[in-house]
Write a protein that holds these residues in place. Structure first.
Motif, PDB file in Angstrom:
ATOM      1  N   ILE A   1     -50.684  58.363 -18.965  1.00  0.00           N
ATOM      2  CA  ILE A   1     -49.667  59.756 -18.497  1.00  0.00           C
ATOM      3  C   ILE A   1     -50.647  60.337 -17.772  1.00  0.00           C
ATOM      4  O   ILE A   1     -49.845  61.710 -17.079  1.00  0.00           O
ATOM      5  N   HIS A   2     -51.140  61.021 -18.547  1.00  0.00           N
ATOM      6  CA  HIS A   2     -52.164  62.584 -18.813  1.00  0.00           C
ATOM      7  C   HIS A   2     -53.096  61.818 -17.559  1.00  0.00           C
ATOM      8  O   HIS A   2     -54.053  60.642 -17.420  1.00  0.00           O
ATOM      9  N   GLN A   3     -52.845  62.609 -16.099  1.00  0.00           N
ATOM     10  CA  GLN A   3     -54.063  62.843 -15.114  1.00  0.00           C
ATOM     11  C   GLN A   3     -55.481  63.918 -14.942  1.00  0.00           C
ATOM     12  O   GLN A   3     -55.977  62.890 -13.698  1.00  0.00           O
ATOM     13  N   ARG A   4     -55.006  64.807 -15.742  1.00  0.00           N
ATOM     14  CA  ARG A   4     -56.380  64.986 -15.662  1.00  0.00           C
ATOM     15  C   ARG A   4     -57.949  64.512 -16.117  1.00  0.00           C
ATOM     16  O   ARG A   4     -58.189  63.723 -16.823  1.00  0.00           O
ATOM     17  N   GLY A   5     -58.609  64.465 -15.033  1.00  0.00           N
ATOM     18  CA  GLY A   5     -59.477  64.190 -15.219  1.00  0.00           C
ATOM     19  C   GLY A   5     -59.949  62.866 -13.995  1.00  0.00           C
ATOM     20  O   GLY A   5     -61.023  62.445 -13.985  1.00  0.00           O
ATOM     21  N   ARG A   6     -58.948  62.362 -13.934  1.00  0.00           N
ATOM     22  CA  ARG A   6     -58.547  61.593 -12.793  1.00  0.00           C
ATOM     23  C   ARG A   6     -59.259  61.709 -11.412  1.00  0.00           C
ATOM     24  O   ARG A   6     -58.485  62.759 -10.541  1.00  0.00           O
ATOM     25  N   ILE A   7     -59.626  60.888 -10.500  1.00  0.00           N
ATOM     26  CA  ILE A   7     -59.585  60.697  -9.028  1.00  0.00           C
ATOM     27  C   ILE A   7     -58.527  59.617  -8.699  1.00  0.00           C
ATOM     28  O   ILE A   7     -59.004  58.546  -8.895  1.00  0.00           O
ATOM     29  N   LEU A   8     -58.131  59.807  -7.846  1.00  0.00           N
ATOM     30  CA  LEU A   8     -57.592  59.617  -6.970  1.00  0.00           C
ATOM     31  C   LEU A   8     -57.281  59.399  -5.645  1.00  0.00           C
ATOM     32  O   LEU A   8     -57.242  60.033  -5.267  1.00  0.00           O
ATOM     33  N   ARG A   9     -56.929  58.262  -5.000  1.00  0.00           N
ATOM     34  CA  ARG A   9     -56.504  57.688  -3.436  1.00  0.00           C
ATOM     35  C   ARG A   9     -54.928  57.392  -3.010  1.00  0.00           C
ATOM     36  O   ARG A   9     -54.739  56.399  -3.345  1.00  0.00           O
ATOM     37  N   LEU A  10     -54.516  59.258  -3.489  1.00  0.00           N
ATOM     38  CA  LEU A  10     -53.203  58.548  -2.923  1.00  0.00           C
ATOM     39  C   LEU A  10     -52.864  57.807  -1.793  1.00  0.00           C
ATOM     40  O   LEU A  10     -52.350  57.859  -0.573  1.00  0.00           O
ATOM     41  N   HIS A  11     -52.116  55.640  -1.698  1.00  0.00           N
ATOM     42  CA  HIS A  11     -52.085  55.152  -0.875  1.00  0.00           C
ATOM     43  C   HIS A  11     -50.789  54.442  -1.266  1.00  0.00           C
ATOM     44  O   HIS A  11     -50.921  53.561  -2.038  1.00  0.00           O
ATOM     45  N   VAL A  12     -49.792  54.117  -0.142  1.00  0.00           N
ATOM     46  CA  VAL A  12     -48.321  53.949  -0.788  1.00  0.00           C
ATOM     47  C   VAL A  12     -49.523  51.895  -0.623  1.00  0.00           C
ATOM     48  O   VAL A  12     -49.685  51.493   0.516  1.00  0.00           O
ATOM     49  N   ASP A  13     -49.466  51.199  -1.977  1.00  0.00           N
ATOM     50  CA  ASP A  13     -49.358  49.451  -1.720  1.00  0.00           C
ATOM     51  C   ASP A  13     -49.047  48.326  -2.744  1.00  0.00           C
ATOM     52  O   ASP A  13     -48.439  50.127  -3.656  1.00  0.00           O
ATOM     53  N   HIS A  14     -49.302  47.475  -2.928  1.00  0.00           N
ATOM     54  CA  HIS A  14     -48.621  47.125  -3.925  1.00  0.00           C
ATOM     55  C   HIS A  14     -49.366  47.095  -5.646  1.00  0.00           C
ATOM     56  O   HIS A  14     -50.676  47.619  -4.725  1.00  0.00           O
ATOM     57  N   TYR A  15     -49.147  47.522  -6.465  1.00  0.00           N
ATOM     58  CA  TYR A  15     -49.582  47.910  -7.901  1.00  0.00           C
ATOM     59  C   TYR A  15     -50.669  46.849  -7.908  1.00  0.00           C
ATOM     60  O   TYR A  15     -50.146  45.280  -7.829  1.00  0.00           O
ATOM     61  N   GLY A  16     -52.157  47.199  -8.013  1.00  0.00           N
ATOM     62  CA  GLY A  16     -52.973  45.937  -7.833  1.00  0.00           C
ATOM     63  C   GLY A  16     -53.779  46.325  -9.484  1.00  0.00           C
ATOM     64  O   GLY A  16     -54.817  45.420  -9.906  1.00  0.00           O
ATOM     65  N   GLY A  17     -53.346  46.431 -10.760  1.00  0.00           N
ATOM     66  CA  GLY A  17     -53.321  46.407 -11.971  1.00  0.00           C
ATOM     67  C   GLY A  17     -53.632  47.390 -12.860  1.00  0.00           C
ATOM     68  O   GLY A  17     -54.568  47.963 -13.830  1.00  0.00           O
ATOM     69  N   GLN A  18     -54.393  48.334 -11.528  1.00  0.00           N
ATOM     70  CA  GLN A  18     -54.981  50.252 -11.740  1.00  0.00           C
ATOM     71  C   GLN A  18     -54.774  51.147 -11.106  1.00  0.00           C
ATOM     72  O   GLN A  18     -53.971  51.282 -10.305  1.00  0.00           O
ATOM     73  N   ASP A  19     -54.927  52.390 -11.988  1.00  0.00           N
ATOM     74  CA  ASP A  19     -54.198  53.882 -11.869  1.00  0.00           C
ATOM     75  C   ASP A  19     -55.064  54.561 -11.017  1.00  0.00           C
ATOM     76  O   ASP A  19     -55.824  55.052 -11.444  1.00  0.00           O
ATOM     77  N   ASN A  20     -55.415  54.002 -10.240  1.00  0.00           N
ATOM     78  CA  ASN A  20     -56.455  54.348  -8.761  1.00  0.00           C
ATOM     79  C   ASN A  20     -55.780  55.392  -7.671  1.00  0.00           C
ATOM     80  O   ASN A  20     -56.529  55.605  -6.862  1.00  0.00           O
ATOM     81  N   GLY A  21     -54.058  55.487  -7.478  1.00  0.00           N
ATOM     82  CA  GLY A  21     -53.019  56.173  -6.814  1.00  0.00           C
ATOM     83  C   GLY A  21     -52.308  54.964  -5.764  1.00  0.00           C
ATOM     84  O   GLY A  21     -52.258  55.763  -5.007  1.00  0.00           O
ATOM     85  N   ARG A  22     -53.612  53.641  -5.385  1.00  0.00           N
ATOM     86  CA  ARG A  22     -52.371  53.336  -4.790  1.00  0.00           C
ATOM     87  C   ARG A  22     -51.538  52.222  -5.145  1.00  0.00           C
ATOM     88  O   ARG A  22     -51.810  51.421  -6.739  1.00  0.00           O
ATOM     89  N   THR A  23     -50.371  52.878  -5.093  1.00  0.00           N
ATOM     90  CA  THR A  23     -48.762  51.937  -5.924  1.00  0.00           C
ATOM     91  C   THR A  23     -48.061  52.625  -5.098  1.00  0.00           C
ATOM     92  O   THR A  23     -47.740  52.485  -3.919  1.00  0.00           O
ATOM     93  N   HIS A  24     -46.991  51.816  -5.587  1.00  0.00           N
ATOM     94  CA  HIS A  24     -45.615  52.009  -5.205  1.00  0.00           C
ATOM     95  C   HIS A  24     -44.835  53.895  -4.466  1.00  0.00           C
ATOM     96  O   HIS A  24     -44.070  53.322  -3.298  1.00  0.00           O
ATOM     97  N   ALA A  25     -45.443  53.927  -5.077  1.00  0.00           N
ATOM     98  CA  ALA A  25     -45.302  55.419  -5.123  1.00  0.00           C
ATOM     99  C   ALA A  25     -46.477  56.486  -5.053  1.00  0.00           C
ATOM    100  O   ALA A  25     -45.627  57.066  -6.402  1.00  0.00           O
ATOM    101  N   PRO A  26     -46.678  56.826  -4.530  1.00  0.00           N
ATOM    102  CA  PRO A  26     -47.971  57.662  -4.827  1.00  0.00           C
ATOM    103  C   PRO A  26     -47.469  59.218  -4.173  1.00  0.00           C
ATOM    104  O   PRO A  26     -48.311  59.461  -3.669  1.00  0.00           O
ATOM    105  N   VAL A  27     -46.729  59.144  -5.079  1.00  0.00           N
ATOM    106  CA  VAL A  27     -45.613  60.859  -4.869  1.00  0.00           C
ATOM    107  C   VAL A  27     -46.906  61.841  -5.318  1.00  0.00           C
ATOM    108  O   VAL A  27     -47.613  62.266  -6.268  1.00  0.00           O
ATOM    109  N   PRO A  28     -47.426  62.974  -3.911  1.00  0.00           N
ATOM    110  CA  PRO A  28     -48.102  63.727  -4.002  1.00  0.00           C
ATOM    111  C   PRO A  28     -47.266  64.867  -4.893  1.00  0.00           C
ATOM    112  O   PRO A  28     -48.046  66.672  -4.445  1.00  0.00           O
ATOM    113  N   PHE A  29     -47.246  64.889  -6.144  1.00  0.00           N
ATOM    114  CA  PHE A  29     -46.746  66.115  -6.609  1.00  0.00           C
ATOM    115  C   PHE A  29     -47.000  66.593  -8.495  1.00  0.00           C
ATOM    116  O   PHE A  29     -47.234  64.511  -9.021  1.00  0.00           O
ATOM    117  N   TYR A  30     -47.628  67.019  -8.870  1.00  0.00           N
ATOM    118  CA  TYR A  30     -48.320  66.815 -10.200  1.00  0.00           C
ATOM    119  C   TYR A  30     -47.568  68.842 -11.115  1.00  0.00           C
ATOM    120  O   TYR A  30     -47.087  69.481 -10.273  1.00  0.00           O
TER     121      TYR A  30
END
Length: 721
Positions: free
Chosen positions: A103-132
């Motif tokens: 839930i908390h995202q401070r301190g994280r490094i993400l590559r926002l990239h539309v992709d099937h979720y692969g088990g890690q919150d690394n930005g590659r997900t079904h809806a990597p909305v660039p809003f915080y």
């Protein structure tokens, strides 16, 4: 010569990395657009066609810019844009799309990239909305259709106003491998970008502004909030009808059936044509289901088989690479859109199909088009990847809008700009706990997510999954592979039925919650951090090694709350998972009451709930009003009236805005809807009383009789059954 080389190197660095002035524009009350460099014309908002609801934004007021503009900076270097936004000590960050574990995202490094979720919150997900959004009560949206690198308070800069303290790892127990960072830094692979700042002053208000700027959330047709069963992928016409009849005979509610790939003559890639063997009379099937008050939804993915009737017609508009040997239409081109969707309109929508499940518009890399692919529009493959989910949602829903019929479907990918589309995200991942975390995160980013049920290892797990489905945007069993039914686990079949009927009973509450999403931008399902009385504003830096909070409640709510959430204006849902006999629930400040009995349970504290197999723990805030109707097997149709039961909890007088329209059309956009004000108060005799404002002339009114239920403490019974 040495001096000349040094001077040349200095000049090269200066010109390679150029600080840029940010141009600001106040685009709506509480919304500012910043432009840096040459922003690309194709972005998330142009792809989605999002139209801001300026009327609703104006009602939220005109707050000031939420930070110092001179603290926001950017530069261009090597054809890329670097954007930097400030953070203060203790500021928490939420959002960045559909995350499943955090839930908390401070301190994280993400590559926002539309992709099937692969088990890690690394930005590659079904809806990597660039809003915080942050705990300081503002939001930031990066309107780019590129893959974005996000350093969410993870880069410790030398020129920081609050630099990280250099500590000695050998002797200092406070040394950390992730030193303090006071900025969100974003890398955009383009020569410019536009971005938006949304004021609060609360996090919820910032999210409301983001949602309203993107058009506000959808109001599903009433049947969309009922129960849906997605049948086995190779079912035929007779089996579909038999399943609908079995639901009715067993007394389980059913509002729409989903057909999986086998309805087509060929799939993967697709012909989009009915299989004449399994479905010889599709229009007859649609009508037979309609006669039973059941709608029909069709699975598709967008990739065109060489055997599709319109394959050759679309040839000038295909991308360079295929997906499962199917052609990928460039749906950013209007001419391609017209040719592609013509068949869908003629063969599906006009005969009466109610919607689509749009699969595989997300990833994986091994089968989706690669980033070296070319498209006739000239858009980069990554831009197409980031926006394809938006394009198919926008264009397919327009088919139904043209018929003045609302739709409600499923999609595997979305992005910023897609708030208003009547689609719920799903995937092939199947972790129950992570599904709930995703549901919580969806409310930060203008998304809808369903924790669908498919199959389970035990009857207990099946019931627990089904319970969370009932308290989600779409109540769905997806039996495409398992062929499960609500009654597939006989030990809990009656409990499942009671939960399904509860979903139907609560439809007036859910429908009003989605109206709040549309008209006010309030997410119908959202994190506890957005509930008043829950989020504590940090009082300065705390060192978690030496300065732990003395109050365990305050400590708990600063940690990850990944398994409880708010549903509608008044309900706190705390799911139990298979194997749990009890669980802890963190209650916000204020009195809270048991949903089923009305008994007081606590105020601003951590409580322990003993598990019951037949109930999912749900709590109601003081003064909560839950409008319901009698249990039924199908959602009310157009013009169908129903009796209303209004439940009030606690000891606080309160009010609730009950929404009503025809339930199926877009006429509400022309003002054909009504809000009726429900009030509960104590009379002069100290007895609870209720009132509801009269229906206005020429406005929708589907309510017949009204019954009031005051859930006072000490009742101890469950009047919901």
């Amino acid at each position: 010569m040495k001096y000349f080389y040094s001077w040349f190197l200095f000049l090269s660095l200066v010109f390679a990395s150029t600080a840029q002035e940010i141009h600001w524009e106040n685009t709506a009350p509480g919304v500012w657009k910043g432009t840096l460099g040459e922003a690309e014309k194709y972005n998330l908002l142009t792809a989605s066609g999002a139209i801001p609801n300026f009327t609703a934004l104006t009602k939220l007021g005109k707050p000031p810019f939420p930070m110092s503009k001179d603290k926001i900076s950017g530069r261009l270097q090597d054809g890329k844009t670097y954007l930097q936004l400030p953070l203060i000590k203790g500021e928490e960050i939420y959002g960045f799309g559909l995350n499943f574990k955090t839930i908390h995202q401070r301190g994280r490094i993400l590559r926002l990239h539309v992709d099937h979720y692969g088990g890690q919150d690394n930005g590659r997900t079904h809806a990597p909305v660039p809003f915080y959004v942050t705990s300081e009560g503002y939001g930031v949206f990066i309107n780019s259709s590129r893959y974005l690198d996000i350093y969410a308070g993870s880069g410790s800069r030398l020129d920081s106003d609050n630099p990280a303290e250099a500590l000695d790892r050998n002797t200092d127990p406070l040394w950390t491998a992730t030193p303090y960072s006071d900025a969100v830094e974003i890398l955009i692979p383009a020569k410019g970008v536009e971005f938006y700042i949304f004021a609060g002053p609360s996090m919820l208000e910032a999210i409301q502004r983001f949602n309203l700027f993107n058009g506000g959330g959808p109001i599903p047709p009433r049947w969309g909030l009922g129960f849906t069963q997605r049948v086995h992928r190779l079912y035929d016409q007779k089996q579909v009808l038999a399943e609908a009849e079995e639901f009715e005979s067993k007394g389980y509610p059913l509002d729409f059936i989903g057909l999986e790939p086998g309805w087509q003559s060929k799939s993967y890639p697709n012909t989009f044509a009915w299989d004449p063997t399994r479905f010889p009379h599709p229009e007859k099937l649609i009508q037979q289901l309609k006669d039973k008050n059941i709608s029909l939804n069709l699975w598709i993915n967008p990739y065109v088989s060489p055997e599709a009737d319109f394959y050759n017609t679309l040839k000038p508009y295909y991308g360079s690479h295929t997906v499962w040997a199917g052609a990928v239409p460039d749906l950013s081109i209007p001419e391609a859109q017209a040719l592609y969707w013509k068949t869908f309109n003629k063969e599906h929508v006009l005969p009466g199909v109610s919607g689509y499940k749009i699969d595989e518009v997300d990833g994986y890399d091994r089968w989706l088009w690669p980033d070296v692919a070319r498209f006739p529009s000239g858009l980069a493959a990554e831009q197409m990847r980031q926006t394809y989910g938006l394009l198919v949602q926008k264009q397919s829903s327009q088919l139904f809008r043209d018929q003045n019929r609302r739709t409600y479907g499923l999609v595997r990918a979305s992005n910023g700009g897609g708030v208003s589309f009547p689609y719920v995200i799903y995937n092939d991942y199947y972790d129950h706990r992570d599904f709930i975390t995703a549901l919580i995160n969806s409310g930060f980013s203008g998304l809808l997510w369903t924790p669908e049920a498919r199959a389970s290892k035990s009857a207990e797990e099946w019931l627990r999954r089904f319970q969370t489905v009932v308290f989600s945007p779409m109540a769905m069993i997806n039996a495409w592979a398992s062929n499960t039914k609500p009654w597939s686990y006989p030990e809990v079949a009656e409990e499942v039925k009671e939960m399904a009927l509860l979903r139907m009973k609560m439809m007036p509450y859910w429908y009003s919650a989605f109206a709040d999403y549309h008209f006010e931008g309030i997410p119908p399902f959202r994190a506890m951090q957005l509930e008043s009385g829950f989020t504590l504003k940090p009082q300065g830096p705390k060192n978690e090694l030496t300065d732990l909070e003395e109050n365990p409640y305050e400590e708990a709510i600063k940690k990850e709350i990944t398994d409880q959430y708010m549903a509608g204006p008044s309900l706190l849902v705390a799911p139990l998972f298979a194997g749990e006999k009890s669980r802890s629930v963190v209650l916000p400040k204020g009195n809270w009451y048991d949903f089923y009995t009305g008994i007081y349970v606590g105020n601003g504290e951590i409580i322990t709930v003993e598990g019951r197999l037949d109930q999912i723990p749900v709590f109601v805030k003081d003064g909560g009003i839950i409008p319901m109707m009698k249990s039924r097997l199908h959602a009310p149709g157009k013009g169908e009236r129903y009796d209303l039961e209004i439940f009030h909890y606690g000891e606080a007088p309160s009010h609730f805005s009950l929404y009503d329209d025809d339930g199926i059309s877009y006429d509400y956009e022309k003002g054909h809807y009504s809000w009726r004000e429900i009030k509960v108060f104590k009379g002069s005799d100290e007895q609870w009383k209720g009132s509801i404002s009269p229906a206005k002339a020429q406005k929708p009114n589907n309510i017949e009789n009204i019954r009031w239920v005051f859930m006072t403490e000490g009742n101890g019974k469950n009047p919901l059954k």
